[in-house]
Design an enzyme around this catalytic site. Sequence first.
Site, mmCIF file in Angstrom:
data_model
loop_
_atom_site.group_PDB
_atom_site.id
_atom_site.type_symbol
_atom_site.label_atom_id
_atom_site.label_comp_id
_atom_site.label_asym_id
_atom_site.label_seq_id
_atom_site.Cartn_x
_atom_site.Cartn_y
_atom_site.Cartn_z
ATOM 1 N N ASN A 10 0.882 -2.524 -2.626
ATOM 2 C CA ASN A 10 1.237 -1.187 -2.111
ATOM 3 C C ASN A 10 2.040 -1.652 -0.738
ATOM 4 O O ASN A 10 1.352 -2.212 0.153
ATOM 5 C CB ASN A 10 0.075 -0.218 -1.611
ATOM 6 C CG ASN A 10 0.389 1.135 -0.793
ATOM 7 O OD1 ASN A 10 1.641 1.043 -0.807
ATOM 8 N ND2 ASN A 10 -0.630 1.555 -0.320
ATOM 9 N N LYS A 12 3.534 -0.064 1.248
ATOM 10 C CA LYS A 12 3.640 0.988 2.497
ATOM 11 C C LYS A 12 5.030 1.067 2.936
ATOM 12 O O LYS A 12 5.873 0.905 2.272
ATOM 13 C CB LYS A 12 2.722 0.610 3.378
ATOM 14 C CG LYS A 12 1.253 0.363 2.861
ATOM 15 C CD LYS A 12 0.118 0.214 3.971
ATOM 16 C CE LYS A 12 -1.300 -0.037 3.103
ATOM 17 N NZ LYS A 12 -2.361 -0.261 3.825
ATOM 18 N N HIS A 95 -4.021 8.132 -0.676
ATOM 19 C CA HIS A 95 -4.304 7.255 0.247
ATOM 20 C C HIS A 95 -4.824 7.648 1.382
ATOM 21 O O HIS A 95 -4.334 8.457 2.224
ATOM 22 C CB HIS A 95 -3.129 6.380 0.367
ATOM 23 C CG HIS A 95 -3.337 4.978 0.946
ATOM 24 N ND1 HIS A 95 -3.346 4.735 2.227
ATOM 25 C CD2 HIS A 95 -3.290 3.887 0.382
ATOM 26 C CE1 HIS A 95 -3.702 3.455 2.462
ATOM 27 N NE2 HIS A 95 -3.649 2.877 1.251
ATOM 28 N N GLU A 97 -4.205 6.799 4.390
ATOM 29 C CA GLU A 97 -2.935 7.080 5.226
ATOM 30 C C GLU A 97 -2.173 8.430 5.233
ATOM 31 O O GLU A 97 -2.028 9.106 6.120
ATOM 32 C CB GLU A 97 -2.146 5.874 5.386
ATOM 33 C CG GLU A 97 -2.600 4.713 5.971
ATOM 34 C CD GLU A 97 -2.298 3.188 5.319
ATOM 35 O OE1 GLU A 97 -0.997 3.212 4.828
ATOM 36 O OE2 GLU A 97 -2.687 2.326 5.559
ATOM 37 N N GLU A 168 -10.922 2.485 -1.198
ATOM 38 C CA GLU A 168 -10.632 1.751 -0.177
ATOM 39 C C GLU A 168 -11.183 2.251 1.064
ATOM 40 O O GLU A 168 -11.001 3.342 1.861
ATOM 41 C CB GLU A 168 -9.066 2.218 0.154
ATOM 42 C CG GLU A 168 -8.239 1.628 -0.995
ATOM 43 C CD GLU A 168 -6.670 1.330 -0.593
ATOM 44 O OE1 GLU A 168 -6.144 0.202 -0.746
ATOM 45 O OE2 GLU A 168 -6.219 2.299 -0.231
ATOM 46 N N GLY A 174 -6.045 -2.993 6.579
ATOM 47 C CA GLY A 174 -5.292 -3.552 7.568
ATOM 48 C C GLY A 174 -6.082 -4.187 8.785
ATOM 49 O O GLY A 174 -5.452 -4.484 9.885
ATOM 50 N N SER A 214 -7.957 -5.123 2.686
ATOM 51 C CA SER A 214 -7.928 -6.550 3.224
ATOM 52 C C SER A 214 -8.140 -7.578 2.394
ATOM 53 O O SER A 214 -8.747 -8.567 2.509
ATOM 54 C CB SER A 214 -8.968 -6.911 4.492
ATOM 55 O OG SER A 214 -8.594 -5.842 5.571
HETATM 56 P P1 13P Z 1 -4.441 -3.802 3.410
HETATM 57 O O1 13P Z 1 -4.542 -4.878 2.164
HETATM 58 O O2 13P Z 1 -3.189 -4.517 4.171
HETATM 59 O O3 13P Z 1 -5.866 -3.863 4.110
HETATM 60 O O4 13P Z 1 -4.214 -2.503 2.771
HETATM 61 C C1 13P Z 1 -4.894 -1.967 1.913
HETATM 62 C C2 13P Z 1 -4.312 -0.745 1.331
HETATM 63 O O5 13P Z 1 -4.319 0.118 2.102
HETATM 64 C C3 13P Z 1 -3.634 -0.670 0.003
HETATM 65 O O6 13P Z 1 -3.348 0.597 -0.358
#
Ligand code: 13P
Length: 252
Positions: A10, A12, A95, A97, A168, A174, A214
Site C-alpha cells: 500500500n 498510500k 483502511h 486512515e 491492521e 507507521g 510495521s
Molecule cells: P506501515 O507498514 O507503514 O506500518 O503501514 C501499514 C499499513 O497501513 C498498510 O496498509
Amino acid sequence: MMRKKLVAGNWKMNGSLAQNRALLASLCQQLPILSCEVAVFPPFPYLSQASELLHGSSIRLGAQTLSEYREGAYTGEVAAGMLREVGCSYVLVGHSERRSLFAESDQAIARKFLAALASGLNPILCFGETLEERQAGVTLDVIKRQVLAVLACLDGGSWPQSAILAYEPVWAIGTGLTATPLQAQEVHAYVRSLLNQGGEEAGVAEVRILYGGSVRAKNARELFCQPDIDGGLIGGASLNVDEFLEICRAAT
Ligand code: 13P
C-alpha cells in the site's frame, strides 16, 4: 487447505511518475518466481501507468479505496468499474486512515465492500483496534463490530472466497511497533471463527487474512509462519524495493 500468501504494497499518498517507473521496473526485474502473490496499490492517478508497467508481469494491481456509488454526480469519487477498467483486481476497503481521517463509518465501508464485489473487484477489508482499545481490553469486541458490519450485509451472511481481510492494529501502523506473531495470530484465528458463525462454512478455510502494521524484512517471516496469517499489507516498506522483495521472499 492451501492458502496462497499475498504480499500487498500500500503506497498510500506517495510516488511520482518517475519514482513509480523506477520502483516497478526494479520489482518486475528482480521479483523471482515466487509461490506467493504480490500486488501494489498506487494512488489513483498512477493506476493506469502502473497497469502498463506491470503488463506481462505476475504482479497484480489494486486501489486504496473506492466509491460506494456506481456513477454520477459524486465529485471527487472513483467508481469500482473505473478501477476495473484501468486494470485493478484488488481494492482496500476501510483502511484505518480512511476510518479515522476521513470519517468512514462501518456502514459506509460495508457499502463500498459490496460495490467492489458487484463489479468483480476483490475487496480487502481492513480492520483493527487503537492502542486505547487494546489497553482497555476490548480488542476482540472492536474487531467483531468491524467485521460483522460487513458480514451482515453479505448474501446469506457468508464471506466470499474472493474477498480478503487485513488485520491492521492502528497502534502498529507507521509506528515501527509490530504486533507480536502471537498477538496477530490470536486476532486472525478469532476473525476466522467469526466468518464461520453460520456453521461450518466450507469456504472459510480458504479465506485469506493478511497482517499489516510495521511489517519489515526483519519481522515478516515469523509473522507469516503463523497458521492464520496469510501474508501482509505493507505500507512504508513497500516503497523500498529491497525491503519489499525481502518481505515477498519471506512469504514463500
Ligand atoms: P506501515 O507498514 O507503514 O506500518 O503501514 C501499514 C499499513 O497501513 C498498510 O496498509
